[in-house]
Design a protein around this motif. Structure first.
Motif, PDB file in Angstrom:
ATOM      1  N   ASP A 167       0.804  -1.174   0.036  1.00  0.00           N
ATOM      2  CA  ASP A 167       0.062   0.070  -0.017  1.00  0.00           C
ATOM      3  C   ASP A 167       0.701   1.161   0.124  1.00  0.00           C
ATOM      4  O   ASP A 167       1.985   1.236   0.833  1.00  0.00           O
ATOM      5  CB  ASP A 167      -0.991  -0.093   1.148  1.00  0.00           C
ATOM      6  CG  ASP A 167      -1.799   1.092   1.211  1.00  0.00           C
ATOM      7  OD1 ASP A 167      -1.674   2.278   1.462  1.00  0.00           O
ATOM      8  OD2 ASP A 167      -3.087   0.655   0.899  1.00  0.00           O
ATOM      9  N   PRO A 168       0.614   2.407  -0.718  1.00  0.00           N
ATOM     10  CA  PRO A 168       1.422   3.487  -0.613  1.00  0.00           C
ATOM     11  C   PRO A 168       1.663   3.990   0.608  1.00  0.00           C
ATOM     12  O   PRO A 168       2.674   4.803   0.967  1.00  0.00           O
ATOM     13  CB  PRO A 168       0.448   4.534  -1.562  1.00  0.00           C
ATOM     14  CG  PRO A 168      -0.406   3.446  -2.316  1.00  0.00           C
ATOM     15  CD  PRO A 168      -0.716   2.590  -1.588  1.00  0.00           C
ATOM     16  N   ASP A 201      -8.502  -5.343   4.695  1.00  0.00           N
ATOM     17  CA  ASP A 201      -8.025  -6.838   4.267  1.00  0.00           C
ATOM     18  C   ASP A 201      -7.175  -7.047   5.510  1.00  0.00           C
ATOM     19  O   ASP A 201      -6.747  -6.383   6.468  1.00  0.00           O
ATOM     20  CB  ASP A 201      -7.525  -7.002   3.164  1.00  0.00           C
ATOM     21  CG  ASP A 201      -6.484  -6.199   2.755  1.00  0.00           C
ATOM     22  OD1 ASP A 201      -5.662  -5.644   3.892  1.00  0.00           O
ATOM     23  OD2 ASP A 201      -5.709  -6.162   1.692  1.00  0.00           O
ATOM     24  N   SER A 202      -6.493  -8.340   5.444  1.00  0.00           N
ATOM     25  CA  SER A 202      -5.656  -8.695   6.462  1.00  0.00           C
ATOM     26  C   SER A 202      -4.403  -7.918   6.780  1.00  0.00           C
ATOM     27  O   SER A 202      -4.119  -7.346   7.901  1.00  0.00           O
ATOM     28  CB  SER A 202      -5.073 -10.156   6.096  1.00  0.00           C
ATOM     29  OG  SER A 202      -6.305 -11.127   6.308  1.00  0.00           O
ATOM     30  N   ILE A 203      -3.584  -7.439   5.853  1.00  0.00           N
ATOM     31  CA  ILE A 203      -2.674  -6.562   6.030  1.00  0.00           C
ATOM     32  C   ILE A 203      -2.974  -5.278   6.637  1.00  0.00           C
ATOM     33  O   ILE A 203      -2.416  -4.467   7.461  1.00  0.00           O
ATOM     34  CB  ILE A 203      -1.804  -6.484   4.645  1.00  0.00           C
ATOM     35  CG1 ILE A 203      -1.024  -7.631   4.277  1.00  0.00           C
ATOM     36  CG2 ILE A 203      -0.923  -5.204   4.828  1.00  0.00           C
ATOM     37  CD1 ILE A 203       0.062  -8.059   5.277  1.00  0.00           C
ATOM     38  N   ASP A 204      -4.330  -4.707   6.077  1.00  0.00           N
ATOM     39  CA  ASP A 204      -4.743  -3.452   6.500  1.00  0.00           C
ATOM     40  C   ASP A 204      -5.057  -3.413   8.028  1.00  0.00           C
ATOM     41  O   ASP A 204      -4.771  -2.455   8.836  1.00  0.00           O
ATOM     42  CB  ASP A 204      -6.034  -3.103   5.609  1.00  0.00           C
ATOM     43  CG  ASP A 204      -6.509  -1.541   5.960  1.00  0.00           C
ATOM     44  OD1 ASP A 204      -5.593  -0.493   6.437  1.00  0.00           O
ATOM     45  OD2 ASP A 204      -7.655  -1.385   6.074  1.00  0.00           O
ATOM     46  N   ARG A 205      -5.945  -4.590   8.236  1.00  0.00           N
ATOM     47  CA  ARG A 205      -6.202  -4.575   9.741  1.00  0.00           C
ATOM     48  C   ARG A 205      -5.037  -4.963  10.685  1.00  0.00           C
ATOM     49  O   ARG A 205      -5.259  -4.357  11.747  1.00  0.00           O
ATOM     50  CB  ARG A 205      -7.453  -5.910   9.629  1.00  0.00           C
ATOM     51  CG  ARG A 205      -7.756  -6.356  10.956  1.00  0.00           C
ATOM     52  CD  ARG A 205      -8.972  -7.065  10.639  1.00  0.00           C
ATOM     53  NE  ARG A 205      -9.733  -7.611  11.950  1.00  0.00           N
ATOM     54  CZ  ARG A 205     -10.903  -8.066  11.918  1.00  0.00           C
ATOM     55  NH1 ARG A 205     -11.350  -8.643  10.708  1.00  0.00           N
ATOM     56  NH2 ARG A 205     -11.391  -8.513  13.009  1.00  0.00           N
ATOM     57  N   HIS A 206      -4.129  -5.846  10.386  1.00  0.00           N
ATOM     58  CA  HIS A 206      -3.148  -6.130  11.279  1.00  0.00           C
ATOM     59  C   HIS A 206      -1.727  -5.630  11.239  1.00  0.00           C
ATOM     60  O   HIS A 206      -1.015  -5.609  12.085  1.00  0.00           O
ATOM     61  CB  HIS A 206      -2.917  -7.643  11.245  1.00  0.00           C
ATOM     62  CG  HIS A 206      -4.168  -8.352  11.481  1.00  0.00           C
ATOM     63  ND1 HIS A 206      -4.918  -8.373  12.817  1.00  0.00           N
ATOM     64  CD2 HIS A 206      -5.138  -9.040  10.790  1.00  0.00           C
ATOM     65  CE1 HIS A 206      -5.964  -9.194  12.501  1.00  0.00           C
ATOM     66  NE2 HIS A 206      -6.016  -9.337  11.500  1.00  0.00           N
ATOM     67  N   ALA A 207      -1.658  -4.770  10.071  1.00  0.00           N
ATOM     68  CA  ALA A 207      -0.154  -4.034   9.956  1.00  0.00           C
ATOM     69  C   ALA A 207      -0.291  -2.631   9.550  1.00  0.00           C
ATOM     70  O   ALA A 207       0.034  -1.814  10.633  1.00  0.00           O
ATOM     71  CB  ALA A 207       0.431  -4.677   8.592  1.00  0.00           C
ATOM     72  N   LEU A 208      -1.230  -2.106   8.766  1.00  0.00           N
ATOM     73  CA  LEU A 208      -1.190  -0.939   8.145  1.00  0.00           C
ATOM     74  C   LEU A 208      -2.046   0.214   9.413  1.00  0.00           C
ATOM     75  O   LEU A 208      -1.305   1.139   9.679  1.00  0.00           O
ATOM     76  CB  LEU A 208      -2.160  -0.752   6.995  1.00  0.00           C
ATOM     77  CG  LEU A 208      -1.375  -1.245   5.747  1.00  0.00           C
ATOM     78  CD1 LEU A 208      -2.135  -0.954   4.559  1.00  0.00           C
ATOM     79  CD2 LEU A 208       0.148  -0.650   5.560  1.00  0.00           C
ATOM     80  N   GLY A 211       0.643   0.326  12.193  1.00  0.00           N
ATOM     81  CA  GLY A 211       1.963   0.651  11.969  1.00  0.00           C
ATOM     82  C   GLY A 211       3.114  -0.398  11.812  1.00  0.00           C
ATOM     83  O   GLY A 211       4.280  -0.128  12.104  1.00  0.00           O
ATOM     84  N   ARG A 212       2.672  -1.940  11.652  1.00  0.00           N
ATOM     85  CA  ARG A 212       3.511  -2.691  11.632  1.00  0.00           C
ATOM     86  C   ARG A 212       4.146  -2.993  10.396  1.00  0.00           C
ATOM     87  O   ARG A 212       3.397  -3.030   9.509  1.00  0.00           O
ATOM     88  CB  ARG A 212       2.987  -4.131  12.002  1.00  0.00           C
ATOM     89  CG  ARG A 212       2.477  -4.151  13.622  1.00  0.00           C
ATOM     90  CD  ARG A 212       1.773  -5.352  13.905  1.00  0.00           C
ATOM     91  NE  ARG A 212       1.380  -5.476  15.264  1.00  0.00           N
ATOM     92  CZ  ARG A 212       0.113  -5.743  15.610  1.00  0.00           C
ATOM     93  NH1 ARG A 212      -0.808  -5.711  14.812  1.00  0.00           N
ATOM     94  NH2 ARG A 212      -0.036  -5.758  16.964  1.00  0.00           N
ATOM     95  N   LEU A 213       5.584  -3.288  10.384  1.00  0.00           N
ATOM     96  CA  LEU A 213       6.173  -3.393   8.976  1.00  0.00           C
ATOM     97  C   LEU A 213       5.577  -4.864   8.269  1.00  0.00           C
ATOM     98  O   LEU A 213       5.038  -5.928   9.219  1.00  0.00           O
ATOM     99  CB  LEU A 213       7.646  -3.863   9.391  1.00  0.00           C
ATOM    100  CG  LEU A 213       8.507  -2.708   9.701  1.00  0.00           C
ATOM    101  CD1 LEU A 213       9.842  -3.134  10.011  1.00  0.00           C
ATOM    102  CD2 LEU A 213       8.694  -1.584   8.171  1.00  0.00           C
TER     103      LEU A 213
END
Length: 251
Positions: A167-168, A201-208, A211-213
């Protein structure tokens, strides 16, 4: 860390591992729970073996990668056709009735009540367990493993062996990983064959959102058919992921 409770919605491999890496596999299986139409969506085996039902080869790569990196790995245990764990709860494609031209018979008459039942028994437990694993350390790095089809119907063959989606809002890990893959002469797509991420989605929910890499790796599924191929790609990716993370200042 309090371990996520045992639940048929997911499996955790290497739960006690201390690495900051967390490997995920959202579309690990084409399994249909027996409480949904007797465990049958009404599709023939050839359709359930297609990419519409799961990401072929992804689970083997994810497990082997987790072993090499000393990391825990979580995988879903239900087909994306039952309810898609890589979609937000408000996403209109969360529960598909038609997918890639194929009608899903057991989903045709799925109403709000049925959608809520699948959310409660599958989607939410999976994401609760994923978040518990992600929160075990303040510096968790999430690596999601997926696979993609070599060619869409009526389209030219896809030239990439690997796709790195980002994601940007956060390309910190994606950019050095893409550079490392290119340095190994591995045909790599930057947000190919898909574009970035979807809201919720999963990356959005649990990382973005926290702030998780993170990185999402798509592997062409014809390259990861056998266990040997899956382990081989994990062995190629593990040092490149480590290199990409090490290249960051104050990662």
């Amino acid at each position: 860390m309090t371990a996520p409770p045992t639940n048929p919605a997911f499996h955790i491999h290497g739960i006690d591992r201390a690495s900051r890496w967390l490997i995920t596999c959202d579309h690990a299986t084409n399994h249909v729970p027996d409480w949904i139409n007797g465990g049958d969506l009404g599709l023939p085996p050839e359709d359930m073996g297609r990419h519409i039902a799961y990401d072929p080869g992804a689970l083997g790569v994810a497990r082997a990668l987790a072993d090499l990196m000393g990391a825990p790995m979580i995988s879903s245990d239900f087909s994306r056709l039952v309810i898609d764990p890589n979609r937000g709860e408000a996403d209109p494609t969360l529960l598909m009735k038609l997918y890639d031209g194929t009608i899903i018979p057991a989903n045709r008459h799925a109403d709000r009540t049925e959608k809520a039942r699948r959310l409660e028994r599958l989607h939410r437990p999976y994401h609760a367990a994923l978040e518990t694993l992600a929160a075990r350390r303040e510096d968790t790095v999430i690596c999601a493993i997926h696979s993609f089809t070599p060619q869409l119907r009526g389209r030219p063959p896809r030239p990439w062996q690997v796709g790195i989606l980002s994601d940007p809002r956060d390309r910190r890990l994606a950019e050095p990983l893409i550079a490392a893959l290119h340095a190994q002469h591995i045909p790599t797509g930057d947000n190919e064959p898909y574009k970035g991420h979807l809201a919720g989605d999963s990356i959005d929910r649990h990382a973005l959102q926290s702030g998780r890499l993170n990185t999402l790796i798509e592997l062409r599924q014809d390259l990861i058919v056998t266990e040997e191929q899956q382990k081989g790609w994990a062995a190629r990716l593990a040092p490149l992921l480590t290199q990409a993370l090490d290249s960051l200042q104050n990662p």
